[in-house]
Scaffold this motif. Structure first.
Motif, mmCIF file in Angstrom:
data_model
loop_
_atom_site.group_PDB
_atom_site.id
_atom_site.type_symbol
_atom_site.label_atom_id
_atom_site.label_comp_id
_atom_site.label_asym_id
_atom_site.label_seq_id
_atom_site.Cartn_x
_atom_site.Cartn_y
_atom_site.Cartn_z
ATOM 1 N N LEU A 371 1.024 -1.201 0.099
ATOM 2 C CA LEU A 371 -0.055 -0.137 -0.005
ATOM 3 C C LEU A 371 0.880 1.315 -0.149
ATOM 4 O O LEU A 371 0.651 2.436 -0.628
ATOM 5 C CB LEU A 371 -1.002 0.121 1.328
ATOM 6 C CG LEU A 371 -1.726 1.135 1.536
ATOM 7 C CD1 LEU A 371 -2.616 1.374 0.261
ATOM 8 C CD2 LEU A 371 -2.525 1.219 2.546
ATOM 9 N N LEU A 393 -3.340 -6.712 3.435
ATOM 10 C CA LEU A 393 -4.080 -6.240 2.225
ATOM 11 C C LEU A 393 -4.651 -7.445 1.733
ATOM 12 O O LEU A 393 -5.825 -7.419 0.994
ATOM 13 C CB LEU A 393 -3.148 -5.804 1.540
ATOM 14 C CG LEU A 393 -2.534 -4.555 1.750
ATOM 15 C CD1 LEU A 393 -1.596 -3.871 0.694
ATOM 16 C CD2 LEU A 393 -3.739 -3.405 1.765
ATOM 17 N N VAL A 403 -6.344 -0.575 -5.379
ATOM 18 C CA VAL A 403 -5.870 0.240 -4.413
ATOM 19 C C VAL A 403 -5.812 1.704 -5.095
ATOM 20 O O VAL A 403 -5.073 1.635 -6.267
ATOM 21 C CB VAL A 403 -4.224 0.160 -3.680
ATOM 22 C CG1 VAL A 403 -4.075 1.345 -2.989
ATOM 23 C CG2 VAL A 403 -4.691 -1.136 -2.883
ATOM 24 N N ALA A 415 -6.468 7.185 0.472
ATOM 25 C CA ALA A 415 -6.644 5.867 -0.485
ATOM 26 C C ALA A 415 -7.956 5.321 -0.449
ATOM 27 O O ALA A 415 -8.622 5.208 0.505
ATOM 28 C CB ALA A 415 -5.442 4.794 -0.254
ATOM 29 N N LEU A 417 -9.556 1.626 -0.846
ATOM 30 C CA LEU A 417 -9.214 0.069 -1.203
ATOM 31 C C LEU A 417 -10.583 -0.655 -1.448
ATOM 32 O O LEU A 417 -11.503 -0.489 -0.769
ATOM 33 C CB LEU A 417 -8.585 -0.535 0.034
ATOM 34 C CG LEU A 417 -7.224 -0.290 0.240
ATOM 35 C CD1 LEU A 417 -7.444 1.265 0.827
ATOM 36 C CD2 LEU A 417 -6.608 -1.235 1.441
#
Length: 817
Positions: A371, A393, A403, A415, A417
């Motif tokens: 990430l 993740l 991502v 961010a 996800l």
């Protein structure tokens, strides 16, 4: 497959035969501007590399420059964009000697390349290129064992297949039809014919300015595009994004830009070079464009960070059939989650549950290297099912993970996800949708964060200026409620206060400063402080309001304030009310009936210089409830003031005054939240024990102290106080009255009050200066002992300002206590 590995997925497949077949297929295809990149991508697939790059001589043959790279950013491993050809870097060594270098973690650790990386145990390979200009292929594997024999063979085949374009002068270099070259210092851009066709511009009509192309971009996509073409925003790593342009016919066309910033050479500026391709055929024109437009509209009205998160979830969850979406802000080195879907902790990996704080988790970015790499890279990363990711993740998307870094203003705002439980095939149109949504969400997140910060600052300011708690009152109970508005930055100048005064009087104040911003909240604090100070000086309500009006006019502000000020005598059950442009008080009588007080009002504070504020007398019986409120509770766009006041009176009549807090909550249940609301309720119960009071005006005559002592002795004898208490009281009276006569001028008044077993002696004069207690008194001194004697014999003593002067008081506890 190139799309998958181009996002950093490394699917390890070894074997020279497989490499030869794939490379032969690529080389047999017609030449294209992205052939070098497609060849390099095979290093990620066939050799399990996390980074692969080609370094070749640039305009200066003595310098090896990074011509192309794929995978994670090279800066993650300490790699630079150029190296001296004669230096000791691995790429320079392979270039000079023509032999490959295979470096394990121990050898890399001693070099600059090993000093900055989330995974210190990585291996490095540098292989010479077979072209006439030389150069090197550099590959990184995040494995301590490095590249095995099959992977080394694949890298050697890739190095032989790499063909680096010959460098040449900028003005003589011919661009491919889909290529462009932008000078970062002047904004002049060279573009191929295909790019002009995609923008709908003829070659003769193009003036060579990048602004000409940007003007055709859809406004919602412009911030993301500017993050690439502005010099201060462009990173050295390759960037890729999709954006829309409007054709002369009015139709929209999706374009995909892929570019890299090339450092300037001797006397030459840095350039952004890359390609622009038609991405429209990769998407559904109606569905995706409409979806992005709806998201843009939702984000335009999103006021808070959570609003932004919910808009992104609504735009992506169903179209992508995702099982998990998280949107998080980047704060220093932590990822602070603002929206989770689904919200249950059990649906998220162990690290997320371990870092759960309050409503959502916030996790350290360093615990998720992949990430962190995506955030540094600044573009969407996609990992298919089975990718080797850290558990924090992998658990988000075991069937596939995307991502989306959210760029905003040259930095990463956060961010998004997106994870799937079952294996998910990532179509090109999905990638385009993700890219467009990320750009919109990043800008909206920055705006919302600024809004939240300002809203919290103003709200904190107002909460600080309002009373933290209400005082305990003799013969009454009071509760207050404050509700900030929920629309925009609607936090403003509503305030309330409860001010205990002398002789068991209490002032109840509620007011509203015009406006809804930090200025209104600040002025509210100033007005509340001023009213409290004027009330403590002993002024009657009309004088308090007049002084506040004059103060607000002297402050030369454009704002005005309204208020209601009610002074209640807790002993007698009487009150005086002053109203300055504010809604009337409402009384609920003990029999349950209600009355909107017809208090004659004056103008709002800060409007007229010569304003009068007449006082309206009130009579309160035990059990009477007084309600003071601001206009946010009784007036809105759909309700006029009279209707709102009638409703408040009906609701107050139906409430149970025994539970005053519940009554306040019930009155606020239907409040319109388009404005601030303040509510102050007072239930007058009457004092169970009324004080006994007597007063004496002290005349300035030689026998004044003797007359005051005689008055005190006669009063205390009538009150049947013990002899010892009376003697002490005579000593205190002698000292306080003497001080007032000697050190002040004007009228002096002596007040006695007895509440239970507490005797209060107060001497009021016209001087604002309080008595000073000496730090030391010599034996030869003729004065200065009076206050020391009062302090020694009294249970408590002090001084308070009153209108035009002060009051010095002392309390004695009788022997019967």
């Amino acid at each position: 497959m190139a799309n998958v590995v181009g996002e950093g997925a490394a699917v390890r497949r070894t074997g020279a035969g497989r490499a030869e077949h794939v490379l032969a297929t690529l080389m047999a295809a017609p030449p294209s501007s992205d052939r070098l990149r497609r060849v390099l991508e095979q290093a990620l697939v066939l050799a399990g590399a996390s980074f692969a790059g080609v370094y070749a001589p640039g305009d200066d043959p003595a310098v090896l420059c990074l011509a192309e790279s794929v995978g994670l950013p090279g800066s993650l491993y300490g790699l630079r964009d150029s190296y001296p050809a004669g230096g000791g870097a691995p790429v320079a060594g392979a270039h000079r000697t023509g032999r490959p270098l295979w470096l394990g973690p121990g050898e890399v650790a001693d070099r600059a390349e090993g000093r900055r990386t989330p995974a210190p145990d990585f291996s490095l390979a540098a292989l010479p290129l077979a072209g006439p200009g030389g150069g090197s292929l550099l590959a990184v594997a995040e494995r301590p064992e490095g590249f095995d024999a099959g992977e080394r063979a694949a890298l050697e085949l890739i190095a032989r297949a790499v063909a680096v374009p010959e460098p040449g002068p900028a003005d003589s270099r011919e661009l491919a039809p889909d290529a462009f070259s932008l000078a970062m210092d002047t904004g002049r851009v060279e573009v191929g014919d295909e790019i002009l066709r995609l923008f709908g511009i003829g070659r003769d009509d193009f003036d060579g300015k990048v602004e000409t192309l940007l003007r055709l971009t859809v406004p919602e996509d412009l911030p993301a595009l500017m993050s690439v073409v502005e010099p201060g925003h462009m990173s050295l790593d390759e960037r890729e994004l999709e954006f829309r342009v409007r054709q002369p016919s009015g139709a929209l066309r999706w374009l995909r830009l892929r570019g890299r910033l090339l450092p300037g050479g001797e006397g030459r500026p840095a350039r952004l070079a890359g390609t622009v391709a038609d991405a429209t055929k990769l998407r559904s024109d109606v569905t995706d464009v409409a979806r992005v437009q709806r998201l843009a509209a939702d984000l335009a009205t999103a006021g808070t960070v959570k609003d932004v998160g919910h808009a992104v979830v609504d735009a992506l969850r169903k179209p992508l059939r995702a099982d998990r979406i998280a949107l998080a802000e980047l704060e220093n080195d932590r990822l602070v989650v603002t929206v989770l879907d689904p919200p249950e902790p059990e649906a998220w990996p162990e690290l997320w549950r371990a870092e759960w704080r309050g409503e959502w988790p916030d996790a350290p970015v360093r615990a998720m290297p992949a990430l962190a790499a995506a955030l540094r890279d600044g573009r969407a990363h996609i990992w298919p099912a089975g990718s080797a990711l850290e558990p924090s993740l992998a658990g988000v998307g075991p069937g596939g993970l995307a991502v989306l870094p959210l760029p905003a203003g040259g930095r990463m705002a956060g961010a998004c996800l997106i994870g799937w439980d079952r294996p998910h095939e990532f179509a090109p149109d999905e990638r385009a949708l993700l890219t467009a949504c990320a750009a919109l969400a990043g800008q909206a997140l920055r705006r919302a964060h600024a809004f939240d910060a300002e809203h919290e600052l103003v709200g904190m300011l107002q909460r600080t200026l309002l009373p933290h708690r209400l005082p305990r009152l003799p013969g009454a109970e009071a509760v207050a409620r404050y509700l900030p508005a929920t629309e925009g930055l609607e936090v403003g100048g509503d305030w309330y206060d409860v001010i205990p005064l002398a002789d068991n009087h209490v002032a109840f104040v509620i007011g509203d400063v015009q406006g809804h911003n930090a200025g209104a909240a600040t002025l509210m604090g100033q007005m509340r402080t001023a009213l409290r100070a004027y009330a403590a000086e002993g002024h009657p309500p009309d004088v308090v309001a007049a002084h506040a009006n004059r103060l607000l006019l002297d402050m030369e502000t454009d704002l005005f304030a309204t208020c209601v000020y009610v002074d209640i005598d807790m002993e007698q059950g009487t009150a005086l009310c002053v109203r300055a442009g504010h809604p009337q008080p409402v009384l609920r009588h003990p029999d349950g009936s209600t009355e909107i007080v017809e208090a004659e009002g004056g103008p709002p504070l800060g409007v007229l210089t010569r304003a009068e504020y007449p006082m309206t007398p009130l009579r309160l019986k035990a059990g009477t409830v007084l309600a003071l409120t601001t206009d946010g509770l009784v007036e809105s766009s759909g309700t006029d003031l009279d209707t709102g006041m009638d409703r408040l009176a009906r609701d107050l009549a139906a409430a149970d005054p025994v539970h005053l807090g519940q009554t306040a909550d019930a009155l606020l249940a239907g409040a319109h939240r388009g404005d601030d609301v303040a509510l102050l309720l007072v239930r007058y119960d009457g004092m169970a024990v009324r004080p006994r009071r007597e007063s004496w005006s002290v005349w300035r005559v030689p026998e004044a102290v003797r007359h005051a002592r005689r008055f005190v002795r006669r009063t205390l004898r009538a009150w049947e106080l013990p002899r010892d208490t009376a003697d002490t009281a005579l000593l205190v009276v002698s000292e306080l009255v003497t001080n007032a006569l000697v050190h002040t001028e004007g009228q002096v008044r002596l007040d006695l009050s007895l509440v239970g077993h507490r005797l209060r002696i107060a001497v009021t004069d016209s001087s604002p200066r309080g008595p000073l207690k000496p730090t030391s008194v010599g034996w030869e001194a003729t004065g200065g002992r009076g206050i020391l004697l009062v302090e020694a014999v009294s249970h408590a003593w002090g001084t308070v300002p009153v209108s035009g002067g002060k009051q010095v008081w002392a309390e004695l506890v009788t022997d019967e206590a």
